[in-house]
Design a protein around this motif. Structure first.
Motif, short mmCIF file in Angstrom:
data_model
loop_
_atom_site.label_atom_id
_atom_site.label_comp_id
_atom_site.label_asym_id
_atom_site.label_seq_id
_atom_site.Cartn_x
_atom_site.Cartn_y
_atom_site.Cartn_z
N ASP A 159 46.05 34.09 32.93
CA ASP A 159 45.13 32.95 33.05
C ASP A 159 44.67 32.41 31.71
N ARG A 195 45.65 39.55 35.04
CA ARG A 195 44.62 38.62 34.56
C ARG A 195 45.02 37.93 33.26
N LEU A 211 44.22 34.52 40.38
CA LEU A 211 44.26 33.72 39.17
C LEU A 211 44.02 32.24 39.47
N HIS A 212 43.42 31.56 38.49
CA HIS A 212 43.29 30.11 38.59
C HIS A 212 44.65 29.45 38.46
N HIS A 266 37.85 36.33 37.53
CA HIS A 266 38.53 37.62 37.72
C HIS A 266 37.57 38.72 38.15
N ALA A 319 37.22 32.36 32.91
CA ALA A 319 38.28 33.21 33.43
C ALA A 319 37.72 34.58 33.83
#
Length: 249
Positions: free
Chosen positions: A174, A171, A142-143, A94, A90
């Motif tokens: 995520d 963030r 973001l994923h 980011h 993550a």
């Protein structure tokens, strides 16, 4: 282009996939007309291989994706170690600061189902969600679905994310999917240890993390209820309840 089929194709709900080689390199061919999958492909383009698989070639709705190996779930069964890997991936995603994210949906738009819901169980969570989403924090790409089966270990490039949703928002969101995966038993039994681990590793205040987890759990469960799946709604709503209980201590 030296694309050669390397195994039988298979179908998911949204895409046709097939193992291939591209100029001798192992890869996956993905063909899709699904809007969300195409947004996810745009996210992979923006990350350019930082923390995620690369797109090696593409033509319209067909993408050749870098092969990334085995899932985190199958490689690292120990929960704390797996959680640290997810936080690391993550953080890599980011760390990118791509320009022009206007084509990606916002996290507030994603939360529209929570705000439209009228179940009184989620009244406090709706207030929390509105406050979190109204903060003047720096949004990132973001994923949106980062969990133990969407992070794979590449023998050449380490841990890589696959199948992003591609959304724009704070963030902290995520890290929430960690708390509803990879199994219901693991999600519940490791809840408190994960809060400590993610808070420390990702540098998020525990109270903030619990707020985001509560909001994600409520939203995820509502999505399942919208699909008529009360069974699948149970776990995320249980996780939301655990988060709210910890916040009230």
């Amino acid at each position: 282009m030296g694309l050669i089929l390397d195994g039988p194709h298979f179908q998911t709900q949204t895409s046709l996939l097939c193992p291939v080689t591209l100029n001798g390199q192992r890869a996956f061919l993905k063909i899709t007309n699904d809007h969300d999958e195409l947004i996810g492909a745009k996210a992979l383009e923006k990350w350019e291989g930082t923390g995620a698989v690369r797109i090696l070639a593409q033509h319209e709705n067909a993408f050749v994706l870098e092969y990334a190996g085995q899932t985190l779930r199958s490689v690292i069964p120990e929960d704390t170690a797996a959680t640290r890997v997810l936080c690391s991936v993550a953080d890599q995603l980011h760390s990118r600061n791509p320009e022009n994210l206007d084509d990606f949906p916002t996290l507030r738009r994603w939360f529209s189902s929570l705000f439209a819901d009228t179940d009184s169980r989620f009244d406090d969570i709706r207030v929390i969600a509105d406050r979190l989403l109204s903060r003047n924090s720096h949004p990132v790409l973001l994923h949106g679905d980062l969990h133990h089966d969407n992070v794979l270990r590449s023998s050449h490039r380490g841990w890589l994310a696959i199948d992003p949703k591609g959304i724009v928002g704070p963030r902290e969101f995520d890290y929430c999917n960690i708390f509803t995966n990879p199994t219901p038993q693991a999600a519940v039994s490791h809840f408190d240890a994960r809060v400590r681990s993610v808070s420390h590793t990702a540098n998020i205040e525990p109270v903030d993390l619990l707020r985001w987890i509560a909001c994600w759990g409520a939203l995820s469960g509502i999505w399942h209820l919208e699909d008529g799946d009360t069974t699948q709604a149970s776990l995320p709503h249980t996780i939301a309840t655990l988060a709210m209980e910890r916040l009230q201590r």
